[in-house]
Scaffold this motif. Structure first.
Motif, PDB file in Angstrom:
ATOM      1  N   ASP A 155       0.865  -1.184   0.000  1.00  0.00           N
ATOM      2  CA  ASP A 155       0.000   0.000   0.000  1.00  0.00           C
ATOM      3  C   ASP A 155       0.895   1.225   0.000  1.00  0.00           C
ATOM      4  N   ARG A 156       0.444   2.299  -0.658  1.00  0.00           N
ATOM      5  CA  ARG A 156       1.264   3.506  -0.777  1.00  0.00           C
ATOM      6  C   ARG A 156       0.512   4.708  -0.217  1.00  0.00           C
ATOM      7  N   ILE A 157       1.238   5.498   0.589  1.00  0.00           N
ATOM      8  CA  ILE A 157       0.697   6.729   1.167  1.00  0.00           C
ATOM      9  C   ILE A 157       1.332   7.910   0.441  1.00  0.00           C
ATOM     10  N   TYR A 158       0.518   8.701  -0.246  1.00  0.00           N
ATOM     11  CA  TYR A 158       1.013   9.891  -0.946  1.00  0.00           C
ATOM     12  C   TYR A 158       0.382  11.136  -0.345  1.00  0.00           C
ATOM     13  N   ASP A 159       1.137  12.248  -0.354  1.00  0.00           N
ATOM     14  CA  ASP A 159       0.458  13.517  -0.133  1.00  0.00           C
ATOM     15  C   ASP A 159      -0.085  13.976  -1.485  1.00  0.00           C
ATOM     16  N   ASN A 160      -1.151  14.761  -1.470  1.00  0.00           N
ATOM     17  CA  ASN A 160      -1.769  15.230  -2.710  1.00  0.00           C
ATOM     18  C   ASN A 160      -0.960  16.423  -3.221  1.00  0.00           C
TER      19      ASN A 160
END
Length: 334
Positions: A155-160
């Motif tokens: 799973d990947r956590i990105y900031d927008n």
């Protein structure tokens, strides 16, 4: 060192009864429970976490791999991750690779040998060797920050970042600026590309030209801000405002501006990105795009724990939404 057999002998019960008392897996009479508790205290008995993990196939531990970075943003994320792990009942094993691929591989192997239940990867620098290493199939559920290989187990956590860049430049435009430049991050990084895309979108919506000579590539460190400011100072025509794609580079820009007599915000307005702790103590205090380190940490840890306990076979991309924090580094144009 005392064993469960010693506790059982002193409490005059079976080892299975001691196990049930300690793990609360079956009803045991109050008298028996108190005898077991007294024996545990007297013998200073500590259950073996290794034995328990072999039995239940979990260790209640998470591993976190961090590449070296002087950016305080990453230190703030690590601190928040450790706190969230504690809140969720997990112990965190932290490894710092200092950008060394061999050390990263050794740390990954060590964490998996310790049977961590899941992995968190926070890499401030990503090159082809690191990607090849992490694209290999690994049995441990994994969450990565800011980047990541396409994988069903990750799973990947990105900031927008596109919205964050747009928000920063739109604020400058609303404050009356039309001559806007940008200090980007390394253009091989997703975040740098997307933050610049946000600038272009805001400028296009306002009908303003993007002056390519005012866009300078940085390195997400203070030196990148210093070097970018030196380049911009050599331009015959200069911007009145800069979107600087992280706060560390903004600190470098402000430092170089002070050295050369450029006043912030009177001569040059600046918007940063990240809202690191020291941003509010810069001179002037920095207007910036806030990323919630506690929110990112909670989302990462919670997502990893959810993946560990589910049958989900697809990786997810989760975006963290930024917001503008107004301070004193932007002036309103007449």
């Amino acid at each position: 060192m005392s064993t469960i057999k010693d506790v059982a002998r002193l409490a005059e019960v079976s080892t299975s009864t001691v196990s049930h008392v300690l793990n609360k897996t079956r009803y045991v009479s109050e008298d028996t429970r108190q005898r077991v508790a007294a024996a545990v205290r007297e013998l200073n008995y500590r259950p073996s976490s290794i034995a328990r993990s072999l039995k239940v196939q979990t260790t209640n531990t998470l591993g976190m791999l961090v590449t070296a970075s002087r950016n305080p943003f990453f230190a703030e994320v690590v601190h928040a991750v450790e706190r969230r792990c504690y809140e969720r009942g997990y112990t965190l094993f932290l490894c710092n690779t200092e950008g060394d691929v061999k050390r990263m591989e050794a740390n990954l192997d060590a964490l998996e040998e310790k049977r961590v239940d899941g992995l968190l990867l926070l890499c401030s620098e990503v090159n082809d060797d690191i990607l090849r290493l992490l694209e290999a199939e690994r049995p441990t559920p994994t969450v990565v920050f800011d980047w990541g290989p396409e994988s069903d187990n990750v799973d990947r956590i990105y900031d927008n970042s596109p919205d964050g860049g747009y928000m920063a430049v739109r604020h400058l435009i609303e404050m009356g600026h039309t001559k806007i430049g940008c200090v980007t991050g390394p253009m091989g990084r997703r975040s740098a590309i997307e933050r610049l895309q946000g600038l272009r979108k805001a400028m296009a919506e306002a009908g303003l030209p993007v002056r390519e000579e005012w866009i300078v590539e940085g390195d997400y460190d203070c030196t990148g801000g210093i070097n970018a400011m030196r380049q911009l100072m050599q331009r015959p025509d200069r911007p009145t405002a800069l979107f600087v794609c992280n706060d560390m580079m903004a600190l470098g820009v402000i430092n170089e501006a002070a050295r050369t007599g450029v006043r912030v915000p009177e001569d040059l307005s600046i918007v940063g990105y990240d809202d690191i702790y020291i941003a509010r103590y810069m001179i002037p205090p920095l207007t910036t795009i806030h990323q919630s380190t506690s929110g990112i940490a909670a989302m990462a840890v919670d997502t990893l724990i959810e993946r560990m306990g589910s049958k989900r076979d697809k990786g997810r991309v989760i975006r963290i939404e930024p917001r503008l924090v107004e301070r004193e580094s932007v002036r309103r144009m007449k």
